[in-house]
Design an enzyme around this catalytic site. Sequence first.
Site, PDB file in Angstrom:
ATOM      1  N   HIS A  10      44.415  39.371  49.123  1.00  0.00           N
ATOM      2  CA  HIS A  10      43.730  40.551  48.593  1.00  0.00           C
ATOM      3  C   HIS A  10      42.238  40.222  48.623  1.00  0.00           C
ATOM      4  CE1 HIS A  10      43.159  43.993  45.837  1.00  0.00           C
ATOM      5  NE2 HIS A  10      42.419  43.219  45.072  1.00  0.00           N
ATOM      6  N   VAL A  36      43.726  35.137  37.093  1.00  0.00           N
ATOM      7  CA  VAL A  36      44.789  34.287  37.652  1.00  0.00           C
ATOM      8  C   VAL A  36      45.598  33.623  36.533  1.00  0.00           C
ATOM      9  CG1 VAL A  36      43.557  32.094  37.972  1.00  0.00           C
ATOM     10  CG2 VAL A  36      45.295  32.772  39.611  1.00  0.00           C
ATOM     11  N   ILE A  39      47.797  37.047  34.925  1.00  0.00           N
ATOM     12  CA  ILE A  39      48.673  37.912  35.725  1.00  0.00           C
ATOM     13  C   ILE A  39      49.510  37.031  36.643  1.00  0.00           C
ATOM     14  CG2 ILE A  39      48.754  39.853  37.319  1.00  0.00           C
ATOM     15  CD1 ILE A  39      46.001  40.716  36.227  1.00  0.00           C
ATOM     16  N   MET A  42      49.496  36.794  40.588  1.00  0.00           N
ATOM     17  CA  MET A  42      48.235  36.338  41.199  1.00  0.00           C
ATOM     18  C   MET A  42      48.255  34.811  41.218  1.00  0.00           C
ATOM     19  SD  MET A  42      44.438  37.324  39.857  1.00  0.00           S
ATOM     20  CE  MET A  42      42.965  37.046  40.806  1.00  0.00           C
ATOM     21  N   TYR A  77      49.928  43.467  39.885  1.00  0.00           N
ATOM     22  CA  TYR A  77      48.567  43.074  39.504  1.00  0.00           C
ATOM     23  C   TYR A  77      47.703  44.308  39.226  1.00  0.00           C
ATOM     24  CZ  TYR A  77      43.720  41.802  40.869  1.00  0.00           C
ATOM     25  OH  TYR A  77      42.358  41.648  40.951  1.00  0.00           O
ATOM     26  N   HIS A  80      48.686  45.917  35.994  1.00  0.00           N
ATOM     27  CA  HIS A  80      48.663  45.054  34.807  1.00  0.00           C
ATOM     28  C   HIS A  80      47.510  45.455  33.874  1.00  0.00           C
ATOM     29  CE1 HIS A  80      48.432  41.450  32.340  1.00  0.00           C
ATOM     30  NE2 HIS A  80      49.635  41.131  32.796  1.00  0.00           N
TER      31      HIS A  80
END
Length: 109
Positions: A10, A36, A39, A42, A77, A80
């Site tokens: 991404h 990171v 979530i 990730m 993600y 979230h």
Amino acid sequence: MEEAKGVVKHILLAKFKDETPADKIEELIKGYANLVNLIEPMKTFHWGKDVSIENLHQGFTHVFESTFESTEGIAQYIAHPAHVEFANLFLPTLEKVLVFDYKPTIVHG
């Protein structure tokens, strides 16, 4: 050539608004990096500033790269609450943004 199994990158290219102070940019980058830890899908986060001598950046100054296990992980993600909260702080400071998701392809000699 072989598409990577599952892994999705991404990429977000950003140009901050001129009026965004350097300390605010630093604070936002720390907040982005912390996602990171919040979530699960990730897996990695990297960022950097443009250092190219080609002058083809089209005004973008920063790149942010995250790695996910799947496109479903990116969907988790994006939805979230920690990402939504961060995006609401981050996006208003940007003059330009471009997001690109891809599955890395392995090229065999």
